[in-house]
Design a protein around this motif. Structure first.
Motif, PDB file in Angstrom:
ATOM      1  N   PHE A  34      33.572  49.935  48.131  1.00 21.42           N
ATOM      2  CA  PHE A  34      34.804  49.694  47.369  1.00 21.42           C
ATOM      3  C   PHE A  34      34.323  49.611  45.708  1.00 21.42           C
ATOM      4  CE2 PHE A  34      37.560  46.381  45.302  1.00 21.42           C
ATOM      5  CZ  PHE A  34      38.713  47.202  45.358  1.00 21.42           C
ATOM      6  N   VAL A  77      46.145  52.495  52.880  1.00 18.95           N
ATOM      7  CA  VAL A  77      46.810  51.792  52.286  1.00 18.95           C
ATOM      8  C   VAL A  77      46.187  50.295  51.831  1.00 18.95           C
ATOM      9  CG1 VAL A  77      48.933  50.185  52.833  1.00 18.95           C
ATOM     10  CG2 VAL A  77      48.900  52.755  53.230  1.00 18.95           C
ATOM     11  N   THR A  78      45.459  50.021  52.817  1.00 20.50           N
ATOM     12  CA  THR A  78      44.890  48.642  52.243  1.00 20.50           C
ATOM     13  C   THR A  78      43.952  48.815  51.308  1.00 20.50           C
ATOM     14  OG1 THR A  78      44.386  48.711  54.932  1.00 20.50           O
ATOM     15  CG2 THR A  78      43.100  46.944  53.365  1.00 20.50           C
ATOM     16  N   LEU A  79      43.109  50.044  51.253  1.00 17.78           N
ATOM     17  CA  LEU A  79      42.171  50.504  50.026  1.00 17.78           C
ATOM     18  C   LEU A  79      43.192  50.515  48.658  1.00 17.78           C
ATOM     19  CD1 LEU A  79      39.572  51.251  48.830  1.00 17.78           C
ATOM     20  CD2 LEU A  79      40.252  53.643  49.350  1.00 17.78           C
ATOM     21  N   ALA A  81      45.912  49.034  47.930  1.00 17.99           N
ATOM     22  CA  ALA A  81      46.663  47.887  47.598  1.00 17.99           C
ATOM     23  C   ALA A  81      45.421  46.967  46.745  1.00 17.99           C
ATOM     24  CB  ALA A  81      46.912  46.922  48.950  1.00 17.99           C
ATOM     25  N   ALA A  82      44.138  47.280  46.974  1.00 17.67           N
ATOM     26  CA  ALA A  82      43.437  46.428  46.394  1.00 17.67           C
ATOM     27  C   ALA A  82      43.119  47.351  45.112  1.00 17.67           C
ATOM     28  CB  ALA A  82      41.725  46.447  47.272  1.00 17.67           C
ATOM     29  N   THR A  85      45.322  46.676  41.918  1.00 15.33           N
ATOM     30  CA  THR A  85      45.065  45.613  40.968  1.00 15.33           C
ATOM     31  C   THR A  85      44.262  45.980  39.891  1.00 15.33           C
ATOM     32  OG1 THR A  85      43.221  44.562  42.422  1.00 15.33           O
ATOM     33  CG2 THR A  85      45.372  43.876  43.010  1.00 15.33           C
ATOM     34  N   GLN A  86      43.365  46.869  40.104  1.00 18.37           N
ATOM     35  CA  GLN A  86      42.519  47.365  39.002  1.00 18.37           C
ATOM     36  C   GLN A  86      42.908  48.506  38.013  1.00 18.37           C
ATOM     37  OE1 GLN A  86      39.359  45.520  39.566  1.00 18.37           O
ATOM     38  NE2 GLN A  86      40.676  44.442  40.958  1.00 18.37           N
ATOM     39  N   LEU A 113      53.013  47.851  49.268  1.00 18.66           N
ATOM     40  CA  LEU A 113      51.939  48.657  48.474  1.00 18.66           C
ATOM     41  C   LEU A 113      52.877  48.849  47.066  1.00 18.66           C
ATOM     42  CD1 LEU A 113      49.640  49.841  47.484  1.00 18.66           C
ATOM     43  CD2 LEU A 113      50.355  51.987  48.421  1.00 18.66           C
ATOM     44  N   LEU A 115      55.344  46.793  46.079  1.00 19.20           N
ATOM     45  CA  LEU A 115      55.588  45.625  45.221  1.00 19.20           C
ATOM     46  C   LEU A 115      54.224  45.364  44.710  1.00 19.20           C
ATOM     47  CD1 LEU A 115      57.620  43.817  48.038  1.00 19.20           C
ATOM     48  CD2 LEU A 115      58.237  43.994  45.708  1.00 19.20           C
ATOM     49  N   ILE A 116      53.250  45.248  45.159  1.00 13.17           N
ATOM     50  CA  ILE A 116      52.071  45.170  44.779  1.00 13.17           C
ATOM     51  C   ILE A 116      51.705  45.767  43.506  1.00 13.17           C
ATOM     52  CG2 ILE A 116      49.498  45.019  45.400  1.00 13.17           C
ATOM     53  CD1 ILE A 116      50.203  44.455  48.327  1.00 13.17           C
TER      54      ILE A 116
ATOM     55  N   PHE B  34      54.088  39.174  43.713  1.00 12.80           N
ATOM     56  CA  PHE B  34      52.630  39.106  43.747  1.00 12.80           C
ATOM     57  C   PHE B  34      51.826  38.257  42.884  1.00 12.80           C
ATOM     58  CE2 PHE B  34      48.539  41.411  42.698  1.00 12.80           C
ATOM     59  CZ  PHE B  34      48.029  41.246  43.821  1.00 12.80           C
ATOM     60  N   PHE B  74      55.489  39.993  52.248  1.00 13.16           N
ATOM     61  CA  PHE B  74      54.821  41.203  51.883  1.00 13.16           C
ATOM     62  C   PHE B  74      54.328  41.518  53.248  1.00 13.16           C
ATOM     63  CE2 PHE B  74      54.593  39.579  47.647  1.00 13.16           C
ATOM     64  CZ  PHE B  74      54.465  40.635  46.964  1.00 13.16           C
ATOM     65  N   THR B  78      48.019  44.351  53.486  1.00  9.87           N
ATOM     66  CA  THR B  78      48.027  44.784  52.316  1.00  9.87           C
ATOM     67  C   THR B  78      47.824  43.800  51.142  1.00  9.87           C
ATOM     68  OG1 THR B  78      49.684  46.241  53.575  1.00  9.87           O
ATOM     69  CG2 THR B  78      49.553  46.591  51.154  1.00  9.87           C
ATOM     70  N   ALA B  81      44.364  42.591  50.973  1.00 10.17           N
ATOM     71  CA  ALA B  81      43.559  43.478  50.422  1.00 10.17           C
ATOM     72  C   ALA B  81      43.586  43.431  48.837  1.00 10.17           C
ATOM     73  CB  ALA B  81      43.950  44.854  50.612  1.00 10.17           C
ATOM     74  N   ALA B  82      44.824  43.284  48.356  1.00 11.16           N
ATOM     75  CA  ALA B  82      45.019  43.140  46.722  1.00 11.16           C
ATOM     76  C   ALA B  82      44.486  41.588  46.154  1.00 11.16           C
ATOM     77  CB  ALA B  82      46.527  43.300  46.518  1.00 11.16           C
ATOM     78  N   THR B  85      40.454  41.183  45.904  1.00 11.97           N
ATOM     79  CA  THR B  85      40.080  41.270  44.596  1.00 11.97           C
ATOM     80  C   THR B  85      40.081  40.446  43.443  1.00 11.97           C
ATOM     81  OG1 THR B  85      41.864  42.426  43.425  1.00 11.97           O
ATOM     82  CG2 THR B  85      40.550  43.730  44.850  1.00 11.97           C
ATOM     83  N   GLN B  86      40.923  39.263  43.684  1.00 14.61           N
ATOM     84  CA  GLN B  86      41.321  38.302  42.803  1.00 14.61           C
ATOM     85  C   GLN B  86      40.513  37.124  42.854  1.00 14.61           C
ATOM     86  OE1 GLN B  86      43.543  39.275  40.032  1.00 14.61           O
ATOM     87  NE2 GLN B  86      43.022  41.139  41.025  1.00 14.61           N
ATOM     88  N   ILE B 116      36.611  45.528  51.917  1.00 21.13           N
ATOM     89  CA  ILE B 116      37.285  45.442  50.575  1.00 21.13           C
ATOM     90  C   ILE B 116      36.784  44.036  50.017  1.00 21.13           C
ATOM     91  CG2 ILE B 116      39.341  45.019  49.163  1.00 21.13           C
ATOM     92  CD1 ILE B 116      40.352  47.459  51.036  1.00 21.13           C
TER      93      ILE B 116
END
Lengths: 448, 448
Positions: A34, A77-79, A81-82, A85-86, A113, A115-116, B34, B74, B78, B81-82, B85-86, B116
């Motif tokens: 990741f 999509v899962t990846l 979404a994470a 944020t970066q 995705l 929205l996030i 989010f 949501f 998804t 996953a976001a 990271t937080q 992730i």
């Protein structure tokens, strides 16, 4: 506004070239690492790419998908979404299958995705064309090509209806009165078609882009029809300027014929660039990766790209590619591989060495100026609105492009020097989709 | 090691209480905000919760799901996953449906979330029990309860097989020799059952936890059977200590009967706490939220919780709940709501006021010591291994619990003062699942 080149970055953590994982620069576990994907996303954003793109297969592709390093990765999509944020501007175009997913689920995950990420999602619509995938979804053999495309067209239509479930201004959220939403702006899809029956509404609200950007890569007759009708970005694979031009003009003409603005369908051929400060340096990079290919991976790649039925056991690898009967898989790719073999007079070995970097996408080995020349020529001669860049190995193949080619394109005025907007749609210059129900009401009111 | 209370935090951004969005503390757009979810995840991690939990319905629940603020949110995987990271220690338990998803897709998205998050994923297995959801997935009416549970059992089994596709030590990744993986450690599921035919292998590698944690909430006979056979965490709803104890002992006995270690199935009833520094302060908080309920939302809630068929048009809200015929929906919840109405002699209005905070989960209004007393009693008397906490409104309902109840539990030695491990499984004290194929080979070798 001057027309600018659009750029996607196609960056599987396991690398594009089937031997890339053996390159010293690339983490051997890149496909499932990741943190490495975070690094790649940030690097693509540094290069001002429009979007990070990932394909998806719904089966262990093994070497036919790009070498053993890509036998396992992340669900895109899962990846994304994470990764969203970066990053702050980079778009994320994830592949999802219309054959093996349900539209309600597809609509939800891409709206989430979007929205996030604050409006940076795209959906690469695929029908999924392998027998291995079919066998993971209750089938003995995959549905015929035409069936898959008919289902795809309806799947996209249902998803778009669901994305319009909530009008943009539906939410009132007045704490004082308790009035949360205007129910007249909540819409049921009431869809009944040959493949799907979906009532709606979606349970994810309308996202910042209204609709995530619709992307496609179909090149067969069915694929072109679907793309012209519904796609906003088209990835495509061409070995020659003339076939790229034929494709470009055909898609734009089809779109125009369907009443669409052809500027709202961006054609982006794939390009696999080996870039050096000189041509010699680029050639060294190419030779180095080529030298790392294992024979068995090369054979497996050719088998996969020609439809999965070719048996090369005992074949002379320094002889020509034997005839292969077409399958119900990815028809256009099968024809393209045959074209590459025939036009270049390649032996089996030469063929797999050449397609090892990008499986049929255009491969160029040259200095930054040479690569920019090629991109400029295609961009200015009705072959491309932009390109999906497939760096052969990572992260260096991407870094080379960002450090050497991007500045050259900027000097020529062909590429942005800063992101134009906040959303993927804004950066690509694509319109915000008006909600169909709001549009219908406006039309009805105007007619009164 | 002393036994400790496990805690989940059930935090829909739109709030649990149907009127919570009207509370001044809670963002009115919380469900689709989010950044607010990031705030909630960090707050739960500050409280050392084991996991953030989210339900999922595959249809706009409207008020039956918790009020208008939860009509849209949501997709949970998804989102998580976001959020992963937080945060660094908090687990993420997402709901996904065995009825309306395919096991290959389920296995992929949870394995991706586990990769992730570095091993913090859990899957809350649900069969999805509404007619509205069925109508979003090509059906006119939902499958019978028994069919859904049979499909669920097979779905979970296929997902677990797929999670074992790669043995833990399959990857060699030797750049020098080109030896990427040991193919004898790559496994096909070759699954053929009544509901699914899935060949495998999965195209996501085995994740840090081996298997994401399996969570369930079934309480009917079918639900208990499935949970005892496959669940590692069970969420449950009880109004009384004695029924919670009956459920706890029954599940543990069933698990033992199936050859499972009962300590590896954690029973976690839901608790909706209104906490104050004093009981009076807690009561004020309860009364304040109750005063914000709109009558129409209350009626809609009662209709949803009793199976969706009850028509209260023109009914006397200050009279008793009329009889309702059971449906193919969530059977145990329908019975629970009837029990609450009957045992308390509630009018329709009193019923919706009471279940407005947690739809049938235990609601407690009290000081931190009173809440801790209740949790301790259930924990030490074979009713619970932990609790799924449903703060009635956000973020304050959660903050109150973190600031007032958590320290009280820690003083009593009932709750951790720091995370024990890196993964959700480690924090919950659950074993790492041995890969079935590796286990079979070891057994075969031992027998030689």
């Amino acid at each position: 506004m001057t027309r600018k080149i659009r750029l996607g970055a196609f960056l599987p953590g396991g690398g594009q070239h089937i031997a890339s994982w053996r390159h010293p620069d690339q983490p051997a576990d890149g496909a499932v690492n990741f943190d490495f994907h975070v690094q790649l996303a940030r690097e693509a954003e540094r290069g001002l790419f429009d979007a990070y793109f990932l394909a998806d297969g719904l089966a262990t592709g093994g070497t036919s998908e790009g070498g053993p390093a890509r036998i396992a990765g992340f669900e895109p999509v899962t990846l994304f979404a994470a990764l969203a944020t970066q990053t702050t501007h980079l778009g994320f175009i994830a592949t999802a299958s219309t054959t093996y997913e349900e539209p309600y689920n597809t609509a939800r995950k891409f709206a989430s995705l979007d929205l996030i990420s604050g409006g940076r999602a795209g959906w690469n619509v695929v029908t999924t064309a392998t027998e291995a995938a079919a066998r993971n979804f209750n089938l003995d053999t995959q549905h015929p090509h035409a069936f898959r495309y008919a289902r795809a067209a309806e799947h996209v239509e249902v998803v778009r209806k669901l994305w319009d479930s909530f009008e943009d201004d539906i939410f009132i959220r007045d704490k004082e009165t308790g009035n949360f939403l205007d129910r007249t702006k909540l819409h049921f899809a009431h869809h009944k078609g040959a493949h799907f029956k979906v009532e709606g509404p979606l349970n994810v609200s309308r996202s910042p882009q209204g609709h995530p950007v619709i992307v496609q890569a179909g090149q067969s007759e069915d694929g072109r029809g679907l793309a012209a009708a519904t796609a906003e970005v088209i990835f495509t694979a061409h070995q020659r300027l003339d076939t790229a031009q034929e494709f470009y003009r055909d898609i734009k003409a089809r779109a125009r014929g369907l009443g669409r603005d052809p500027d709202h369908i961006l054609i982006m051929p794939g390009v696999s660039p080996f870039v050096g400060r000189t041509e010699d340096e680029a050639r060294e990079k190419y030779d180095r990766l080529t030298s790392l290919i294992l024979e068995e991976d090369g054979i497996s790649l050719v088998k996969g790209l020609t439809g999965g039925t070719l048996d090369l056991t005992g074949a002379d690898l320094d002889g020509p590619l034997p005839p292969v009967a077409p399958t119900e898989g990815m028809k256009s790719r099968q024809a393209l591989i045959r074209q590459i073999a025939d036009e270049n007079g390649f032996t089996i070995r030469q063929l797999y060495q050449w397609v090892a970097s990008a499986r049929g996408h255009y491969t160029i080995v040259g200095s930054a100026a040479q690569v920019a020349d090629m991109l400029e020529e295609w961009f200015t001669s009705e072959a491309a609105d932009g390109f999906n860049i497939l760096p052969p190995w990572l992260p260096t193949g991407l870094t080379d492009f960002v450090d050497l080619v991007i500045p050259e394109l900027q000097r020529r005025g062909l590429f942005r020097t800063a992101y134009e907007g906040r959303t993927l749609r804004q950066n690509l210059g694509l319109p915000f989709p008006v909600n169909r129900y709001a549009a219908a009401r406006s039309a009805a009111q105007a007619a009164e």
